[in-house]
Design an enzyme around this catalytic site. Sequence first.
Site, PDB file in Angstrom:
ATOM      1  N   SER A  26      -8.080   4.654  -3.317  1.00 64.65           N
ATOM      2  CA  SER A  26      -7.561   3.319  -3.641  1.00 64.65           C
ATOM      3  C   SER A  26      -7.916   2.306  -2.559  1.00 64.65           C
ATOM      4  O   SER A  26      -8.340   1.184  -2.855  1.00 64.65           O
ATOM      5  CB  SER A  26      -6.032   3.379  -3.813  1.00 64.65           C
ATOM      6  OG  SER A  26      -5.663   4.301  -4.807  1.00 64.65           O
ATOM      7  N   LYS A  53     -16.279  11.191  -8.361  1.00 62.94           N
ATOM      8  CA  LYS A  53     -15.605   9.934  -8.015  1.00 62.94           C
ATOM      9  C   LYS A  53     -16.598   8.893  -7.531  1.00 62.94           C
ATOM     10  O   LYS A  53     -16.444   7.699  -7.802  1.00 62.94           O
ATOM     11  CB  LYS A  53     -14.523  10.190  -6.956  1.00 62.94           C
ATOM     12  CG  LYS A  53     -13.313  10.937  -7.466  1.00 62.94           C
ATOM     13  CD  LYS A  53     -12.310  11.168  -6.348  1.00 62.94           C
ATOM     14  CE  LYS A  53     -11.131  11.989  -6.821  1.00 62.94           C
ATOM     15  NZ  LYS A  53     -10.198  12.329  -5.711  1.00 62.94           N
ATOM     16  N   LYS A 142       4.906   8.360   7.503  1.00 60.95           N
ATOM     17  CA  LYS A 142       5.332   9.761   7.629  1.00 60.95           C
ATOM     18  C   LYS A 142       4.903  10.382   8.949  1.00 60.95           C
ATOM     19  O   LYS A 142       5.356  11.478   9.304  1.00 60.95           O
ATOM     20  CB  LYS A 142       4.807  10.564   6.438  1.00 60.95           C
ATOM     21  CG  LYS A 142       5.484  10.155   5.133  1.00 60.95           C
ATOM     22  CD  LYS A 142       4.894  10.842   3.930  1.00 60.95           C
ATOM     23  CE  LYS A 142       5.632  10.407   2.661  1.00 60.95           C
ATOM     24  NZ  LYS A 142       5.558   8.947   2.416  1.00 60.95           N
ATOM     25  N   ASN A 182       3.491   4.197   1.607  1.00 55.37           N
ATOM     26  CA  ASN A 182       2.849   4.326   0.299  1.00 55.37           C
ATOM     27  C   ASN A 182       2.494   2.950  -0.249  1.00 55.37           C
ATOM     28  O   ASN A 182       3.344   2.059  -0.290  1.00 55.37           O
ATOM     29  CB  ASN A 182       3.787   5.030  -0.686  1.00 55.37           C
ATOM     30  CG  ASN A 182       3.903   6.514  -0.400  1.00 55.37           C
ATOM     31  OD1 ASN A 182       3.105   7.070   0.342  1.00 55.37           O
ATOM     32  ND2 ASN A 182       4.899   7.148  -0.981  1.00 55.37           N
ATOM     33  N   ARG A 187      -2.835   5.704  -5.910  1.00 55.45           N
ATOM     34  CA  ARG A 187      -2.719   7.037  -6.502  1.00 55.45           C
ATOM     35  C   ARG A 187      -1.583   7.842  -5.886  1.00 55.45           C
ATOM     36  O   ARG A 187      -1.036   8.737  -6.515  1.00 55.45           O
ATOM     37  CB  ARG A 187      -4.041   7.801  -6.330  1.00 55.45           C
ATOM     38  CG  ARG A 187      -5.149   7.274  -7.208  1.00 55.45           C
ATOM     39  CD  ARG A 187      -6.272   8.286  -7.336  1.00 55.45           C
ATOM     40  NE  ARG A 187      -6.705   8.789  -6.041  1.00 55.45           N
ATOM     41  CZ  ARG A 187      -7.954   8.723  -5.594  1.00 55.45           C
ATOM     42  NH1 ARG A 187      -8.874   8.153  -6.332  1.00 55.45           N
ATOM     43  NH2 ARG A 187      -8.290   9.221  -4.431  1.00 55.45           N
ATOM     44  N   VAL A 190       4.519   6.442  -6.727  1.00 56.04           N
ATOM     45  CA  VAL A 190       5.217   6.917  -7.925  1.00 56.04           C
ATOM     46  C   VAL A 190       5.001   5.964  -9.107  1.00 56.04           C
ATOM     47  O   VAL A 190       5.225   6.336 -10.262  1.00 56.04           O
ATOM     48  CB  VAL A 190       6.717   7.098  -7.623  1.00 56.04           C
ATOM     49  CG1 VAL A 190       7.416   5.733  -7.507  1.00 56.04           C
ATOM     50  CG2 VAL A 190       7.396   7.947  -8.685  1.00 56.04           C
TER      51      VAL A 190
END
Length: 347
Positions: A26, A53, A142, A182, A187, A190
């Site tokens: 992305s 891809k 994270k 995120n 991708r 959620v």
Amino acid sequence: YQHVIKKGTNEMLNDKTILITGGTGSFGKKFLEMIFANYNPKKVIIYSRDEFKQSVMQTEYRDKVDMSKVRFFIGDVRDKDRLMRAFQGVDYVIHAAAMKQVPTCEYNPMEAVKTNIHGAQNVIEAALDCGVKKVVALSTDKAVNPINLYGGTKLVSDKLFIAANAYSGSNGCIFSVVRYGNVAGSRGSVIPIWARMLEQGNMNLGVTDMRMTRFWITLEQGVELVFKALSESKGGETYISKIPSFHIGDLAKAMCLNATGTEGNIEEIGIREGEKLHEVMVTRDDSRSTYEYDKHYIIYPNYNWHSSLDVLPGGRLVEEGFEYNSGNNTEWLGVDELRAALKTLKA
């Protein structure tokens, strides 16, 4: 950051060769769009290991960007010899390749180590040996106080890229890090999962915990922050955008309202292993070397070997004990704001 990427105001990326590891993801796709919209690069190299891809991306962008300046290299960041070949003549590298799925990393820990840690080391060594001018590595929230293997490997990766400045010398390659959570609609988000469920008429969205919060950042904002790091980094900085927080439950309600006009049936299913209630991007301990700017924070390296600390102008040191946490953020998106923000995301 529009002043940073406004066409013609920064010549740094014009006539330069830029390589993106993991470039079919992305981020790589959005980066390709935005660099040609704002600069005139000599060449952009998409480096990734999936030929399918790459083929899809070539077709998708055939009429969107100047494909005569785009190259597709098959290769894995685990393969240092291939990186050495790919980095020949490259000015700037954006390291976006990683294993990112938390459950996948937990079940395949050594594979995550090979890609996220050994791969980072290979990128660093190839950049040093091939005369690359700057490397910007993409990090994640994270990596801060990690409780899962993905976060742990990305913490090590961040440390490797920051410490790499000790090996490059005063006129060598500059390494910096860009950290965000995120990305909305990517991708790893959620949002596409819930969107498919709603399209199929499934109104039962599972939320792990209604108290859970996350940061909201768009792909455009992520790319703009990378442009900023490429433009001004001196070595060892970690860039973090000032972005709003939201409750996961509010996101589910907003998506249901946009799709059906009702709030749907939202079920609390419990926090999964390796998942946090809130995400942190600047720790209290980092506050002693964190400077606040208009639209972002920078954590500067705090090592005895990094004697030439060069704080960029316009910032101020945050108060000791400051923590940038999605649960105590000062800017929030409620259900209405999320509904509007979702409509701006590309399908």
